[in-house]
Write a protein that holds these residues in place. Structure first.
Motif: not given
Length: 135
Positions: A18-19, A21, A30, A36, A39, A41, A54
């Motif tokens: 995932y980003h 944002v 999406d 941004r 991220y 994970d 982030w």
């Protein structure tokens, strides 16, 4: 323009990534975003620092501009000590569905029996109440 800080899914099938944002709330998950911030994970172990990267300073700046964090982002902010997340409590979630239904039915039966039992029986020899005839 209502802004949200949320996650946009990337990665392949069964391998989520995932980003984080800042996006317009009306844009798709999406789809288009403004900036941004980092991220996430979820496949990495919780102890690894690479699991979440982030910029919390940018997130604070966007929140000051009026962006609303999603629930998951609010959890990240709470863990970082930036914002406080309201605790949630759902004790019914742990109870299996069959037991919940049986409990609800028992409560309904008890509620139905309570008004009938609440009516006081008449004393013997007491005059009966008469209803006024409708005109």
């Amino acid at each position: 323009m209502p802004l949200v800080i949320r996650m946009a899914r990337a990665g392949t099938k069964k391998r989520p990534f995932y980003h984080i944002v800042v996006a317009d709330s009306r844009s798709p998950r999406d789809g288009r975003f403004i900036e941004r911030l980092g991220y996430f994970d979820p496949l990495l172990a919780k102890e690894k620092t690479e699991r979440l990267k982030w910029d919390t300073e940018k997130a604070k700046a966007w929140i000051a501009k009026g962006a609303q964090p999603s629930d998951r982002i609010m959890r990240f902010l709470d863990a970082a000590g930036v914002m406080k997340r309201k605790p949630r409590n759902n004790p019914e979630r742990a109870i299996p569905r069959k037991e919940r239904k049986a409990k609800e039915e028992a409560a309904k039966a008890a509620a139905g029996a309570a008004p009938a039992a609440g009516a006081a029986p008449k004393a013997p020899g007491a005059p009966a109440a008469t209803a006024a005839p409708a005109s």
